[in-house]
Every structure is written in C-alpha cells, then in structure tokens.
Design a protein around this motif. Sequence first.
Motif, PDB file in Angstrom:
ATOM      1  N   PRO A   1       0.821  -1.215   0.000  1.00 25.49           N
ATOM      2  CA  PRO A   1       0.000   0.000   0.000  1.00 25.49           C
ATOM      3  C   PRO A   1       0.852   1.261   0.000  1.00 25.49           C
ATOM      4  O   PRO A   1       2.014   1.255   0.413  1.00 25.49           O
ATOM      5  CB  PRO A   1      -0.782  -0.122   1.308  1.00 25.49           C
ATOM      6  N   ARG A   2       0.282   2.323  -0.470  1.00 26.44           N
ATOM      7  CA  ARG A   2       0.953   3.616  -0.402  1.00 26.44           C
ATOM      8  C   ARG A   2       0.784   4.191   1.001  1.00 26.44           C
ATOM      9  O   ARG A   2      -0.317   4.156   1.565  1.00 26.44           O
ATOM     10  CB  ARG A   2       0.374   4.564  -1.436  1.00 26.44           C
ATOM     11  N   GLU A   3       1.849   4.694   1.571  1.00 25.78           N
ATOM     12  CA  GLU A   3       1.819   5.257   2.907  1.00 25.78           C
ATOM     13  C   GLU A   3       1.474   6.745   2.829  1.00 25.78           C
ATOM     14  O   GLU A   3       2.249   7.524   2.276  1.00 25.78           O
ATOM     15  CB  GLU A   3       3.167   5.068   3.591  1.00 25.78           C
ATOM     16  N   PRO A   4       0.317   7.143   3.366  1.00 28.12           N
ATOM     17  CA  PRO A   4      -0.070   8.557   3.280  1.00 28.12           C
ATOM     18  C   PRO A   4       0.962   9.486   3.915  1.00 28.12           C
ATOM     19  O   PRO A   4       1.145  10.626   3.465  1.00 28.12           O
ATOM     20  CB  PRO A   4      -1.401   8.607   4.036  1.00 28.12           C
ATOM     21  N   GLY A   5       1.649   9.008   4.939  1.00 32.61           N
ATOM     22  CA  GLY A   5       2.628   9.844   5.624  1.00 32.61           C
ATOM     23  C   GLY A   5       4.043   9.646   5.153  1.00 32.61           C
ATOM     24  O   GLY A   5       4.988  10.079   5.817  1.00 32.61           O
ATOM     25  N   CYS A   6       4.222   9.006   3.982  1.00 31.80           N
ATOM     26  CA  CYS A   6       5.558   8.749   3.472  1.00 31.80           C
ATOM     27  C   CYS A   6       6.309  10.072   3.304  1.00 31.80           C
ATOM     28  O   CYS A   6       5.803  11.020   2.715  1.00 31.80           O
ATOM     29  CB  CYS A   6       5.491   8.020   2.132  1.00 31.80           C
ATOM     30  N   ALA A   7       7.549  10.090   3.793  1.00 33.98           N
ATOM     31  CA  ALA A   7       8.340  11.315   3.761  1.00 33.98           C
ATOM     32  C   ALA A   7       8.709  11.726   2.344  1.00 33.98           C
ATOM     33  O   ALA A   7       9.012  12.899   2.098  1.00 33.98           O
ATOM     34  CB  ALA A   7       9.608  11.130   4.591  1.00 33.98           C
ATOM     35  N   VAL A   8       8.678  10.782   1.399  1.00 39.54           N
ATOM     36  CA  VAL A   8       9.100  11.082   0.029  1.00 39.54           C
ATOM     37  C   VAL A   8       7.913  11.348  -0.890  1.00 39.54           C
ATOM     38  O   VAL A   8       7.886  12.330  -1.621  1.00 39.54           O
ATOM     39  CB  VAL A   8       9.973   9.938  -0.533  1.00 39.54           C
ATOM     40  N   CYS A   9       6.924  10.456  -0.886  1.00 36.63           N
ATOM     41  CA  CYS A   9       5.819  10.599  -1.840  1.00 36.63           C
ATOM     42  C   CYS A   9       4.493  10.967  -1.209  1.00 36.63           C
ATOM     43  O   CYS A   9       3.508  11.175  -1.921  1.00 36.63           O
ATOM     44  CB  CYS A   9       5.651   9.302  -2.643  1.00 36.63           C
ATOM     45  N   GLY A  10       4.449  11.088   0.115  1.00 38.63           N
ATOM     46  CA  GLY A  10       3.174  11.301   0.794  1.00 38.63           C
ATOM     47  C   GLY A  10       2.431  12.545   0.357  1.00 38.63           C
ATOM     48  O   GLY A  10       1.212  12.579   0.288  1.00 38.63           O
ATOM     49  N   GLY A  11       3.174  13.591   0.018  1.00 40.79           N
ATOM     50  CA  GLY A  11       2.536  14.835  -0.371  1.00 40.79           C
ATOM     51  C   GLY A  11       2.499  15.069  -1.860  1.00 40.79           C
ATOM     52  O   GLY A  11       2.082  16.147  -2.296  1.00 40.79           O
ATOM     53  N   GLN A  12       2.926  14.070  -2.637  1.00 44.44           N
ATOM     54  CA  GLN A  12       2.990  14.267  -4.093  1.00 44.44           C
ATOM     55  C   GLN A  12       1.602  14.219  -4.707  1.00 44.44           C
ATOM     56  O   GLN A  12       0.829  13.300  -4.479  1.00 44.44           O
ATOM     57  CB  GLN A  12       3.868  13.214  -4.761  1.00 44.44           C
ATOM     58  N   ALA A  13       1.292  15.221  -5.487  1.00 46.88           N
ATOM     59  CA  ALA A  13      -0.004  15.262  -6.163  1.00 46.88           C
ATOM     60  C   ALA A  13      -0.043  14.212  -7.257  1.00 46.88           C
ATOM     61  O   ALA A  13       0.958  13.916  -7.884  1.00 46.88           O
ATOM     62  CB  ALA A  13      -0.239  16.647  -6.770  1.00 46.88           C
ATOM     63  N   THR A  14      -1.212  13.622  -7.448  1.00 45.38           N
ATOM     64  CA  THR A  14      -1.396  12.602  -8.477  1.00 45.38           C
ATOM     65  C   THR A  14      -2.499  13.039  -9.435  1.00 45.38           C
ATOM     66  O   THR A  14      -3.299  13.909  -9.112  1.00 45.38           O
ATOM     67  CB  THR A  14      -1.767  11.252  -7.849  1.00 45.38           C
ATOM     68  N   PRO A  15      -2.552  12.426 -10.619  1.00 46.96           N
ATOM     69  CA  PRO A  15      -3.576  12.807 -11.589  1.00 46.96           C
ATOM     70  C   PRO A  15      -4.969  12.644 -11.024  1.00 46.96           C
ATOM     71  O   PRO A  15      -5.213  11.737 -10.236  1.00 46.96           O
ATOM     72  CB  PRO A  15      -3.338  11.842 -12.759  1.00 46.96           C
TER      73      PRO A  15
END
Length: 258
Positions: free
Chosen positions: A244-258
Amino acid sequence: MDLSFSEAEIARYSRHILLREVGGTGQAKLRAASALIVGAGGLGSPAALYLAAAGIGRISIIDHDTLELSNLQRQIAHSMASIGQGKAASAAGAMRGINPEIDVTPIAGRIGADNVADLVGGHDIVLDGTDNFATRFLVADACVRARVTLVSAAVLRFEGQISTFKPHAGPDCPCYRCLYPEPPPEGMVPSCSEAGVLGPVTGVMGCLQASEAIKEILGIGVSLAGRLLLWDALDMRFRMIGVPREPGCAVCGGQATP
C-alpha cells in the motif's frame, strides 16, 4: 510519433508487431522511448539485452565497475574478452551487437547526488539493478521527484523480488520508501559477493524487469505498482504481496497525483 518503419525494422520487430497489444503503434512507442539502466551486472545484463532487442530507442547504462572473471557466472552481457574493461562499455557493445539501430550510451561512473537528478530526469523509465542500498534509495527518491517510473529488482542466493514504483500515477501506487522506509543497518543484509547467488536467478529477475519496463512504456497489462513479486527458485514458488501507499511517506506522501 513516427509510425513509418523500414523493411529491416519490420523484419526485426515482426513478432512484436503481430501482438495485438503492441502492433506498429506500440513498436513506434518503444522506438520513441528512453530508458536508464542503473548497473550492468547480474540484473542489468539481461534487462539491457532485452530492452535493446525490443527496440527501445535510447538506452543509457551506468556502472563504475570493471569486469572480473567471477562476474561471468551470471552477468551475461559480458564475455571473457571483456575482462578488465568497464562494465558499462562492455554491456553497450553487446547491446549494439544485438541491435545497432538504437542509441546506446554507456556511462562509466557512479550515480550519485551530483548527477542522479539529470540522469533520471532525462529518461522515460528507470531500471535499478544495483547491489547496494545507498544507491537504491538515491535512485528511488530521484524517480519520485522527477515523476519517472522505476522498476526495481533485487536478488540474493536463490531468491529474487521485483516491483514497480510510480506514485505520480495515482493514490494506489507507492514509492520505494513506502515499502522500505529506511535502509537496513550496514552489514545486516549480506551482498551477493558475501552470500552467493544462483546465476539464473539474476537472469529471471532481470528479464522480468525488462518485461515490466516494456509494459509500462506501452501501457499494457497489469502493472506491478502496488505489488511485490517474490520468487524462490529452490521451491519454484512465486508469491505476490500487496504494497500500500503510505499517506505519511516522507518522500511521496505529499505528491499530487492525476
């Protein structure tokens, strides 16, 4: 996109063009695509040869190491004649020998903080075939920042694993750090030079990397994004684990997606 092919290209790629999922349009996509292969060793060797054979139009392969006799047990892009040569140049020669119509750029050096952004950002897809965690995390983080898809594999002894990471593609797509937040402590996981590896294991996983990269370029099939494929050669058993994708991931957590 140029959809015209020479007679030689039609003959070379005929088995691809026959596939409904590929066809002439798909082969043109492969020709227009660019790939970066990080590492010209056990994983990078088969991946490089199959991407070259598939007609990926521009391929860069980077490796700082020189070829040794012990490498030939598994690093099939090389030969006895290449011992002592740089692995990147040796692999590039093998790739051109298979397909002289593509653009292959060997890079003799390390991928590091000073060049990773330019290397990753200059390609459509990245295949990580490195054997150390520092480089894996460096490349993986750079792919997130550049919004470039990463196909990453690893091997040890009789086992291999592979996944695709593209958090820019949607909320169900994790990044490498969603699976492995931090590198393990130094010395905790032995290298292949310390623990050994069955040669064909690297071949299987490298071929799977090439297959997944081609699928991603073409946009066909089911992606390995969000899934980790594990293979045990001794038991001849494949297992699939959800990542699963981690919502709080330090690298991708805040990356906007399509």
